[in-house]
Design an enzyme around this catalytic site. Structure first.
Site, PDB file in Angstrom:
ATOM      1  N   GLY A  12       0.773  -1.241   0.000  1.00 45.91           N
ATOM      2  CA  GLY A  12       0.000   0.000   0.000  1.00 45.91           C
ATOM      3  C   GLY A  12       0.803   1.288   0.000  1.00 45.91           C
ATOM      4  O   GLY A  12       0.334   2.307   0.506  1.00 45.91           O
ATOM      5  N   THR A  13       2.006   1.273  -0.593  1.00 43.40           N
ATOM      6  CA  THR A  13       2.752   2.542  -0.627  1.00 43.40           C
ATOM      7  C   THR A  13       2.050   3.565  -1.531  1.00 43.40           C
ATOM      8  O   THR A  13       2.111   4.764  -1.259  1.00 43.40           O
ATOM      9  CB  THR A  13       4.216   2.352  -1.088  1.00 43.40           C
ATOM     10  N   ASN A  14       1.409   3.087  -2.574  1.00 40.37           N
ATOM     11  CA  ASN A  14       0.663   4.031  -3.425  1.00 40.37           C
ATOM     12  C   ASN A  14      -0.552   4.580  -2.676  1.00 40.37           C
ATOM     13  O   ASN A  14      -0.878   5.759  -2.797  1.00 40.37           O
ATOM     14  CB  ASN A  14       0.238   3.361  -4.736  1.00 40.37           C
ATOM     15  N   MET A  91      -3.832  -6.529  -7.418  1.00 46.33           N
ATOM     16  CA  MET A  91      -3.201  -7.555  -8.249  1.00 46.33           C
ATOM     17  C   MET A  91      -4.186  -8.524  -8.904  1.00 46.33           C
ATOM     18  O   MET A  91      -3.804  -9.619  -9.292  1.00 46.33           O
ATOM     19  CB  MET A  91      -2.193  -8.340  -7.394  1.00 46.33           C
ATOM     20  N   ILE A  93      -7.165  -9.019 -11.939  1.00 51.99           N
ATOM     21  CA  ILE A  93      -7.799  -8.410 -13.122  1.00 51.99           C
ATOM     22  C   ILE A  93      -9.317  -8.461 -12.939  1.00 51.99           C
ATOM     23  O   ILE A  93      -9.879  -9.497 -12.565  1.00 51.99           O
ATOM     24  CB  ILE A  93      -7.346  -9.130 -14.412  1.00 51.99           C
ATOM     25  N   LEU A  94      -9.960  -7.305 -13.186  1.00 52.99           N
ATOM     26  CA  LEU A  94     -11.402  -7.224 -12.975  1.00 52.99           C
ATOM     27  C   LEU A  94     -12.141  -7.530 -14.277  1.00 52.99           C
ATOM     28  O   LEU A  94     -11.739  -7.089 -15.359  1.00 52.99           O
ATOM     29  CB  LEU A  94     -11.764  -5.827 -12.466  1.00 52.99           C
ATOM     30  N   ASN A 108      -5.817   2.983 -12.899  1.00 47.75           N
ATOM     31  CA  ASN A 108      -4.815   2.003 -12.448  1.00 47.75           C
ATOM     32  C   ASN A 108      -3.418   2.607 -12.553  1.00 47.75           C
ATOM     33  O   ASN A 108      -3.176   3.455 -13.414  1.00 47.75           O
ATOM     34  CB  ASN A 108      -4.880   0.759 -13.345  1.00 47.75           C
ATOM     35  N   HIS A 110       0.337   1.356 -13.374  1.00 49.65           N
ATOM     36  CA  HIS A 110       1.120   0.216 -13.866  1.00 49.65           C
ATOM     37  C   HIS A 110       2.605   0.600 -13.865  1.00 49.65           C
ATOM     38  O   HIS A 110       2.952   1.664 -14.397  1.00 49.65           O
ATOM     39  CB  HIS A 110       0.667  -0.198 -15.270  1.00 49.65           C
TER      40      HIS A 110
HETATM   41  C1  GAR Z   1       3.392  -0.898  -7.485  1.00 45.58           C
HETATM   42  O1  GAR Z   1       4.656  -0.801  -8.087  1.00 45.58           O
HETATM   43  C2  GAR Z   1       2.315  -0.904  -8.549  1.00 45.58           C
HETATM   44  O2  GAR Z   1       2.609  -0.106  -9.653  1.00 45.58           O
HETATM   45  C3  GAR Z   1       2.324  -2.357  -8.953  1.00 45.58           C
HETATM   46  O3  GAR Z   1       2.555  -3.084  -7.767  1.00 45.58           O
HETATM   47  C4  GAR Z   1       3.204  -2.260  -6.799  1.00 45.58           C
HETATM   48  C5  GAR Z   1       2.319  -2.195  -5.584  1.00 45.58           C
HETATM   49  O4  GAR Z   1       2.883  -1.444  -4.555  1.00 45.58           O
HETATM   50  N1  GAR Z   1       1.072  -2.693  -9.590  1.00 45.58           N
HETATM   51  C6  GAR Z   1       0.955  -3.618 -10.522  1.00 45.58           C
HETATM   52  O5  GAR Z   1       1.871  -4.277 -10.939  1.00 45.58           O
HETATM   53  C7  GAR Z   1      -0.450  -3.781 -11.060  1.00 45.58           C
HETATM   54  N2  GAR Z   1      -0.439  -4.409 -12.354  1.00 45.58           N
HETATM   55  P1  GAR Z   1       2.055  -0.848  -3.335  1.00 45.58           P
HETATM   56  O6  GAR Z   1       1.115  -1.926  -2.805  1.00 45.58           O
HETATM   57  O7  GAR Z   1       3.142  -0.528  -2.330  1.00 45.58           O
HETATM   58  O8  GAR Z   1       1.330   0.363  -3.787  1.00 45.58           O
END
Ligand code: GAR
Length: 209
Positions: A12-14, A91, A93-94, A108, A110
């Site tokens: 969940g850093t994003n 992670m 796909i919907l 999203n 990516h």
């Molecule tokens: C992030 O780098 C995001 O871009 C990627 O997974 C990581 C999740 O980090 N997402 C995907 O690959 C989706 N296809 P987070 O949980 O720390 O935000």
């Protein structure tokens, strides 16, 4: 105020970047009203709780296929009266039974420059492994709308980083997160909530003022 539902599966850093941006008044016209996780016990849920945001867990493992899972998520999104759905490290796909209900309302992030290193099977560290395996000299992240095809919806924002000779998948992931994802995802969310993204012929155009 638009209701923002954030979907997560991991660290969940994003999500944290969005929460921080909200605290700093950088998300104009919207508010995170709910965080939905596809996994129990992930740190993203702690981040939401620490910020006082309601959480819901809908475990992917409890559903046999993508359609039944997407229906369960869809029911929750309707209940939450979501105006914008953000996939922040989500992670799964919907299915189109969900995506068709929210055209140009699902965003999203990516971790590559779409149309490279994307689509089914390209997620998390795997994306960076593939980019390094190929030998590309720049990579980055893409913020895009979600449609019925994986990583194929209209691109909203992209940002790049240079790849060093001694880059590893882990260092590249960190570099892209810090320099691109955590900045552009909150920015795209605010642009959406301020109605500054328009769509023409299936492409997204941002009013950068
Ligand atoms: C992030 O780098 C995001 O871009 C990627 O997974 C990581 C999740 O980090 N997402 C995907 O690959 C989706 N296809 P987070 O949980 O720390 O935000």
């Amino acid at each position: 105020m638009k209701n923002i539902c954030v979907l997560v599966s991991g660290g969940g850093t994003n999500l944290q970047a969005i929460i921080d941006a909200q605290k700093n008044g950088e998300i104009k016209g919207g508010k995170i009203t709910c965080v939905i996780s596809s996994k129990e016990g992930v740190y993203a849920l702690e981040r939401a709780k620490n910020a006082g945001i309601p959480t819901v867990v809908i475990p992917r493992k409890n559903y046999s296929d993508s359609v039944s899972y997407s229906k369960a998520i869809l029911a929750e999104l309707k209940k939450q009266k979501a105006d914008l759905i953000v996939l922040a490290g989500f992670m799964t796909i919907l299915d189109k039974c969900l995506t068709s209900e929210y055209p140009y309302q699902i965003i999203n992030v990516h971790p590559a420059l779409i149309p490279s290193f994307c689509g089914e099977g390209f997620y998390g560290l795997k994306v960076h492994e593939k980019a390094l395996e190929y030998g590309v000299k720049v990579s980055g992240a893409t913020i895009h709308f979600v449609n019925e095809q994986a990583d194929a919806g209209a691109i909203i924002l992209q940002g790049t980083v240079d790849i060093a000779n001694n880059e590893t998948p882990d260092s590249l992931q960190k570099k892209i997160m810090e320099n691109v994802e955590w900045k552009l995802l909150p920015k795209a969310i605010s642009l959406f909530c301020e109605d500054r993204i328009s769509i023409k012929d299936g492409k997204a155009y941002v009013d950068l003022k």
